[in-house]
Design an enzyme around this catalytic site. Structure first.
Site, short mmCIF file in Angstrom:
data_model
loop_
_atom_site.label_atom_id
_atom_site.label_comp_id
_atom_site.label_asym_id
_atom_site.label_seq_id
_atom_site.Cartn_x
_atom_site.Cartn_y
_atom_site.Cartn_z
CB SER A 6 3.46 0.67 -11.45
OG SER A 6 4.64 0.62 -10.68
CG HIS A 31 1.64 4.08 -9.48
ND1 HIS A 31 0.68 4.64 -8.66
CD2 HIS A 31 2.30 3.17 -8.72
CE1 HIS A 31 0.76 4.09 -7.46
NE2 HIS A 31 1.73 3.19 -7.47
CG ASP A 33 5.07 1.49 -7.05
OD1 ASP A 33 4.15 1.93 -6.34
OD2 ASP A 33 4.86 0.79 -8.07
CG MET A 35 8.86 0.64 -2.66
SD MET A 35 8.71 -1.13 -3.00
CE MET A 35 7.30 -1.14 -4.12
CG HIS A 64 2.42 4.29 -3.93
ND1 HIS A 64 2.11 2.99 -4.25
CD2 HIS A 64 2.15 4.42 -2.61
CE1 HIS A 64 1.68 2.36 -3.16
NE2 HIS A 64 1.71 3.20 -2.16
CG MET A 66 4.71 2.20 -0.65
SD MET A 66 4.76 0.92 -1.90
CE MET A 66 5.20 1.90 -3.33
CG MET A 135 -1.85 -0.04 -0.84
SD MET A 135 -1.10 0.40 -2.42
CE MET A 135 -0.22 -1.10 -2.83
CG ASP A 173 -0.60 0.28 -6.52
OD1 ASP A 173 -0.26 -0.52 -7.41
OD2 ASP A 173 0.21 0.96 -5.86
#
Ligand code: DX5
Ligand code: ZN
Length: 213
Positions: A6, A31, A33, A35, A64, A66, A135, A173
């Site tokens: 990540s 990966h 992330d 957010m 991913h 979020m 998760m 993850d």
């Protein structure tokens, strides 16, 4: 074991070098992330960031998401070069519509579940998913402690997948190290995500360790 580092723990001022070193060390994908400060209490990156990484490497990129409204934003990540789109079960989106469009774009679709969400909720979606992401921390930050009940959850999902949708891969993850990675392997995990463990040490060595657990 497949490893998806990540980028959340990369050093931004030397991001390009760290990505290339990770690819060279055998990373299977990256990966990313994403957010939004709403679904999780942290803000990271947007579609431009995905595009920048796409220009550095050909490796598979996972987004991913979020974010509170993935239905509104996923296409911008796909168009920027993400190959696999991860939607949180806990966020509202039109699965049928999204699934159809993702496939029309030739991309992969995955569903993510938070630590408190049971694997049973996935049953109705599995046939149309490429991946499930479990998760093993509450999403929001890297460097958290692995939730110890996760391998049991993976085992349960593995049994369901083997029975009704064997094409689906299982990724985990959060808090993954050489030690927790072993437990995940034994429980039937296909891919592990890791940020602080990999980028908090010698990148090449640590990716090598995770790949060989
Ligand atoms: C958590 C993110 C993870 C996490 C991984 O919200 O989805 O990808 O940052 O970080 P480590 O490996 O440090 O737990
Ligand atoms: Zn993640």
């Amino acid at each position: 074991m497949k490893v998806s580092p990540s980028v959340i723990s990369c050093r931004l001022e030397i991001l390009r070098e760290q990505i290339l070193e990770s690819v060279d060390a055998g990373a299977d994908s990256f990966h990313i992330d994403i957010m939004d400060g709403n679904f999780v209490p942290n803000i990271t990156v947007g579609a431009d960031f995905v595009r920048a990484i796409r220009r550095v490497t050909d490796i598979n990129l996972e987004a991913h998401m979020m974010i509170l409204d993935p239905g509104k934003y996923w296409e911008s990540f796909a168009e920027s070069g993400a190959d696999l789109l991860y939607f949180h079960y806990e966020t509202p989106f039109e699965f049928d519509t999204v699934h159809k469009k993702v496939k029309e774009m030739g991309k992969q679709i995955g569903m993510v579940i938070n630590p408190d969400t049971p694997v049973d909720v996935l049953k109705n979606f599995l046939a149309r998913l490429d991946m499930v992401l479990i998760m093993s921390v509450y999403p929001g930050f890297s460097g958290q402690k692995f939730i110890e009940s996760t391998p049991e959850k993976v085992r349960k999902l593995r049994a369901i997948i083997d029975e009704i949708a064997p094409h689906v891969g299982i990724e985990v993850d959060g808090g993954v190290t050489d030690i927790t990675g072993k437990l995940l392997k034994e429980s039937g995990t296909d891919i592990i995500v890791s940020a602080s463990y990999i980028y908090g040490g010698n990148i090449r060595e640590r990716i090598g360790i995770l790949k060989n657990i």
